[in-house]
Structure formats: structure tokens, C-alpha cells
Design a protein around this motif. Structure first.
Motif, short mmCIF file in Angstrom:
data_model
loop_
_atom_site.label_atom_id
_atom_site.label_comp_id
_atom_site.label_asym_id
_atom_site.label_seq_id
_atom_site.Cartn_x
_atom_site.Cartn_y
_atom_site.Cartn_z
N ARG A 185 30.91 31.59 39.12
CA ARG A 185 30.27 32.29 38.00
C ARG A 185 30.84 33.69 37.86
O ARG A 185 31.25 34.32 38.84
CB ARG A 185 28.76 32.39 38.20
N HIS A 186 30.80 34.19 36.64
CA HIS A 186 31.07 35.59 36.37
C HIS A 186 30.39 35.93 35.05
O HIS A 186 30.74 35.38 34.00
CB HIS A 186 32.56 35.89 36.28
N GLY A 187 29.43 36.85 35.08
CA GLY A 187 28.73 37.23 33.87
C GLY A 187 28.16 36.01 33.17
O GLY A 187 27.44 35.21 33.78
N PRO A 188 28.50 35.82 31.88
CA PRO A 188 27.94 34.68 31.14
C PRO A 188 28.69 33.36 31.38
O PRO A 188 28.36 32.35 30.77
CB PRO A 188 28.10 35.12 29.68
N LEU A 189 29.70 33.39 32.25
CA LEU A 189 30.57 32.23 32.43
C LEU A 189 30.20 31.44 33.69
O LEU A 189 30.01 32.03 34.77
CB LEU A 189 32.04 32.66 32.53
N THR A 190 30.15 30.12 33.56
CA THR A 190 29.92 29.24 34.71
C THR A 190 30.88 28.06 34.61
O THR A 190 31.05 27.46 33.54
CB THR A 190 28.48 28.71 34.74
#
Length: 536
Positions: free
Chosen positions: A133-138
């Protein structure tokens, strides 16, 4: 010949597809933001397992599959079946996969065209599920992987298959994103996924199955399914410079590493290093410390015995061992076959032997391990000892030449042994009753052996030995003989008084016994001196 073989397979395929399958399902946890559910459906055909990873999406998803091309999908499958089942099917494997996809789509009440599919002979029990994950990204990656028999280096190895004859996929990777990916992003993701997979193979040092001295870049049958999400922000590029590409690459790398560890016993260098501080007494310069794992295996407790062996190796490394030797059939116990049968025995070297090789590599220790072997080419079974050097190279397996009685009726006799080269020393191996008569030891001496190791399951029973057998073989050959016996009891035999021993020139220099098992240490100056080492 081919048409005759295919005609014989068609009735078999029809039978396989007609047999009722007993379906069981195991649910998997996926991140909520991925918007999908996953489970592994289990069934059986013709006595051989089938396991299908079923990922169902909350709605329609744009997907790209190396098996199906671009599609609007409601579900994606990774269909695993026993390797023997694929072998029986031969060229009909593709039709079999399509039949399974149609059957699963029917259960999901979906048209087959809405279900992306790939197939494998890797065991779904070795599935790796990795999320980054990173911020709004999965990104979640679900991977199965096997690279023992089908690994290739693209650009070096030759291709041999034509349309309709392809084997089932070996490294299968399913990538799920939470955000929307354009068609271009889906296509670019295939490159990023492949780069992550190849980096994993490189770091694991997986060789080509066809050109042994080159690094594999993949297998000849790898498959990928990449699935778009629905959330913002929409991505049009998934290369390594993008954050979503970074997540795809890292998750793929980690999943392939994990799956290859589970399936094949490949592990990153250093990952199997024992962290315990060394505690053994000092060795004289040039000495080798031999750890004799005088264990107490439980018959049929394969997983437990493997744990006991690995714990013994760990203790031996901590006490400065250079070589570790187990008893005969330390992996299985002696009377194992009537308890758990032999169908579970995988072709040599299996994932566990390969994991021992990683332990040997990472801890700089040579291993001689008693195990039940299935010949990878013939399927025949043997009572064997695997030899692994300090670099983690699996040198091979010595097969017992004289299986004894009903307890060993599952195994076939091996042929004459050849010494293994370990630390520049030619090591001859005898298994228990192989030492009863002089010929097997004499063969090894004639082939240059400098020391004899004899893993055994040999209780001191009147009229059955071992008596002075080990001393005789050491006198006849002029070689030191190290017998590694066992302790404990099985319902059929009492090994509690069994002795491990060091014999030289017809004399027993050292004897060791432990009713419930133990570890004994001997320092050897590589010539004629042996010294028992106290570690308590």
C-alpha cells in the motif's frame, strides 16, 4: 504413435471429467478496498487432487490475461491439479482447463467469458498472498510458483512445444489493484510483473532447467492475470517510475519469493541463517567437528521429524559443527510406511531437501540426512541419505543396498555407492545393514573414500548386530567409520540402547548412547585422530 496415445487419453479424459468431485472451500482474506473475495475450492478426480483459487469481484472489472487476452471479468481463476493428472491428460490438458472453467463459472452463475483463467501443477497450498500500500493505492498479488523442472532463460533455451501441447503454467501471478487502470496500464503492468518475477528468480539463484550454468528468467509456461480496480485516481502508466508500478513490482517480487520457498524450497541468501550465538568449545586448527544427531524420530510424523532435524542442525551449528549426520530415515521414523503410506513421498530433491540446502548454504555446514526418496525419473522408492555441501549444493543421494524386512518393503535396493566430495574429502556412505557384509564398504574404499559415514536404525538385538560390524569394516578398509544410530522407541522396536560409534583400524574409539535421543560431537583432524567433545 502420437495418435494412438491421444486416442487412449480421450476416454480417460472423459472419465476424469465425469467423475464426481468432492468440493471443499477455504476462504482467504483480501483487503476490503480491493473489492473482491477469494477462496480455494478443493476437489478430487481419479484419486488426484484439484485445487482452484477463485477470486470474485464485486462488479465488472477490466482485466488482461496472458491466457484470455483483454476481457471484462467478474471472476478470475488459478486452477491447480496434481502433476500426475496433467501427465495423464497430455494434449487434452487445455480442454480439461476449459471444462473446469465452465464448471466453476456455472457454480458462480457467470458466463465463462466473464471468468479469466490460468492453470498450474503447483500446489495451491503453497499460494503466496502479498499486499503493498501507499496512500490511496493498494495492490494485492496472489502467486503460485514452481521452477524445479520447467525454468528457462529466455534468449538461451530452445522452445519445443507447438500449439495445443503446452504444459500447464508454472509461475502464475494474479495482480489486483484497487484503482482503475487503463488498458495501456494493464498492458504495461505485464512488463512490471515480469521484471519483478525475474528479479526474484535472480536473487534466489534459480538455474535454468535446460542450461544448468545460466540463470533462469522464468519458466516456459508462466501466466499473468492483472485486474483493474474502480477507485480513483485512474492510472494510465504502471512502469517502475510510477508509485502504482512500484507497488506492483514489489508485491510481485515478494509473492514469487514466498511461493518458490513454499513449493520448491528456494530461499534468499541469508534467510535461513541461524541467529544464535556460537557456544561450542574451540576446535584445533584444521579439525572438522562432526555432529552426530542421535535422534528419536516418531514413525509417520513427517512434519515433526523434519522440525526435530532442523532443530538439531541449529544446535549443532551453534556448537561449531562442520558436518551434521542424522540416523537412517530420520525424516520418517523406521516403521512409517504402515502408518502414513508412501504416496506423500515427492520426487527428489523435494522442497524440504531444498530448504535444508538453504540452511547448509547460509550456515556453512555440510549435511547428511536420512530420508525416504522417490526417484524423479522412475518414481521408484529408496531408503536414502541426502548429501549437501557447505555451499548448499545438493550432491545427490546414496540408496541403501540392503533393505531389511517388512519395515523396508516399500523401498528398492540401490546400486553401488560413489563417494561424495565434501570439504575436499571423499565421503563414503553406508546405511545400517549395508555394513553387515564387507562388500559395500570395500566398494567405497576402492572408489577412493577417505571416511565412511553409516546412518543407522540398529537396536542392539542378539543375533542381529551390530556387534563388532563397524569395527570389522574399519579394519578391512583402513578407513574411519562413523555410525550415527538413534534412540527412543517405536511400538515395533526399542532403540533406547542403540549406540552411535567411531571406529578405526578395527577398534571402537568412542561410543555414545541416549535413551531418548541426543547430539554428540567428535572433532576429526582429517587423518587418524578423533576426539569426543563435551558441550555441556
Amino acid at each position: 504413435m502420437k495418435s494412438f496415445f491421444a486416442s487412449c487419453l480421450r476416454p480417460a479424459l472423459a472419465l476424469l471429467l465425469a467423475l464426481p468431485a468432492i468440493a471443499l472451500a477455504v476462504d482467504l482474506d483480501l483487503p476490503a478496498e480491493i473489492g473482491a473475495t477469494a477462496q480455494v475450492d478443493r476437489s478430487e478426480r481419479d484419486g488426484l487432487w484439484e485445487k482452484t483459487l477463485v477470486v470474485r469481484f464485486a462488479g465488472e472489472r477490466r482485466a488482461l490475461s496472458t491466457s484470455d487476452g483483454p476481457l471484462t471479468a467478474r471472476a478470475a481463476l488459478n486452477q491447480a491439479a496434481h502433476p500426475l493428472l496433467w501427465m495423464k491428460l497430455g494434449a487434452d490438458g487445455k480442454r480439461y482447463s476449459e471444462e473446469r472453467r465452465a464448471a466453476t463459472a456455472g457454480r458462480l452463475q457467470l458466463p465463462p467469458a466473464a471468468v479469466a483463467e490460468m492453470s498450474t501443477a503447483a500446489d495451491m497450498d503453497n499460494l503466496a498472498v502479498v499486499t503493498r500500500r501507499h496512500g490511496p493505492l493498494t495492490v494485492t498479488v496472489l502467486a503460485t510458483a514452481g521452477a524445479k523442472s520447467n525454468a528457462i532463460r529466455t534468449g538461451v533455451d530452445a522452445g519445443a512445444y507447438i500449439e495445443g501441447e503446452e504444459p500447464a503454467g508454472t509461475i502464475n501471478i494474479m495482480v489486483l489493484a484497487n484503482i482503475e487502470l487503463s488498458d495501456a496500464a494493464l498492458a504495461r503492468a505485464l512488463i512490471t510483473i515480469t521484471e519483478g518475477k525475474t528479479a526474484a528468480l535472480e536473487d534466489l539463484k534459480v538455474p535454468s532447467s535446460y542450461t544448468k550454468d545460466v540463470q533462469a528468467t522464468g519458466t516456459g509456461t508462466d501466466s499473468i492475470i492483472v485486474v483493474s480496480g474502480t477507485a480513483a485516481p485512474r492510472a494510465t502508466y504502471t512502469g517502475g517510475h510510477s508509485r502504482i508500478g512500484e507497488l506492483i513490482g514489489k508485491a510481485t517480487y515478494a509473492a514469487v519469493v514466498e511461493a518458490l520457498g513454499k513449493q520448491n524450497g528456494y530461499f534468499l541468501p541469508g534467510s535461513k541463517r541461524f541467529g544464535d550465538a556460537a557456544a561450542g568449545p574451540a576446535k584445533a586448527a584444521g579439525d572438522l567437528r562432526l555432529a552426530l544427531l542421535h535422534l528419536d524420530p516418531v514413525p509417520g510424523d513427517i512434519a515433526g521429524n523434519r522440525m526435530r532435524i532442523e532443530a538439531g542442525i541449529r544446535a549443532a551449528v551453534r556448537h561449531g559443527a562442520d558436518w551434521v549426520v542424522t540416523p537412517e530415515l530420520a525424516e520418517t521414523g523406521y516403521n512409517f510406511a504402515k502408518r502414513v503410506g508412501t504416496d506423500w513421498i515427492a520426487p527428489f530433491p523435494d522442497a524440504w531437501i531444498s530448504s535444508l540446502a538453504a540452511i547448509a548454504r547460509d550456515n556453512g555446514v555440510a549435511l547428511f540426512v536420512g530420508f525416504a526418496e522417490r526417484d524423479a525419473q522412475t518414481g521408484k522408492l529408496h531408503n536414502s541419505v541426502a548429501a549437501i555441501d557447505r555451499s548448499g549444493r545438493i550432491l545427490g543421494a546414496y540408496r541403501k543396498q540392503r533393505p531389511v524386512g517388512q519395515a523396508e518393503a516399500w523401498s528398492l535396493a540401490g546400486t553401488e555407492g560413489t563417494p561424495f566430495m565434501v570439504d575436499g574429502i571423499a565421503v563414503g556412505t553406508l546405511i545400517c545393514a549395508d555394513a553387515w557384509r564387507p562388500d559395500a564398504a570395500a566398494q567405497l574404499a576402492a572408489r577412493g573414500a577417505q571416511i565412511l559415514l553409516s546412518p543407522a536404525n540398529w537396536p542392539p538385538v542378539e543375533g542381529m548386530g551390530p556387534g563388532d560390524v563397524w569395527e570389522k569394516r574399519s579394519r578391512e578398509t583402513g578407513l574411519p567409520l562413523i555410525a550415527v544410530n538413534r534412540g527412543g522407541r517405536e511400538p515395533e522396536l526399542d532403540f533406547s540402547l542403540g549406540q552411535s560409534a567411531v571406529s578405526l583400524k578395527g577398534k571402537r574409539l568412542h561410543s555414545f548412547t541416549a535413551a531418548e535421543g541426543g547430539i554428540f560431537y567428535v572433532d576429526w583432524n582429517r587423518r587418524q585422530r578423533f576426539r569426543a567433545v563435551r558441550t555441556d
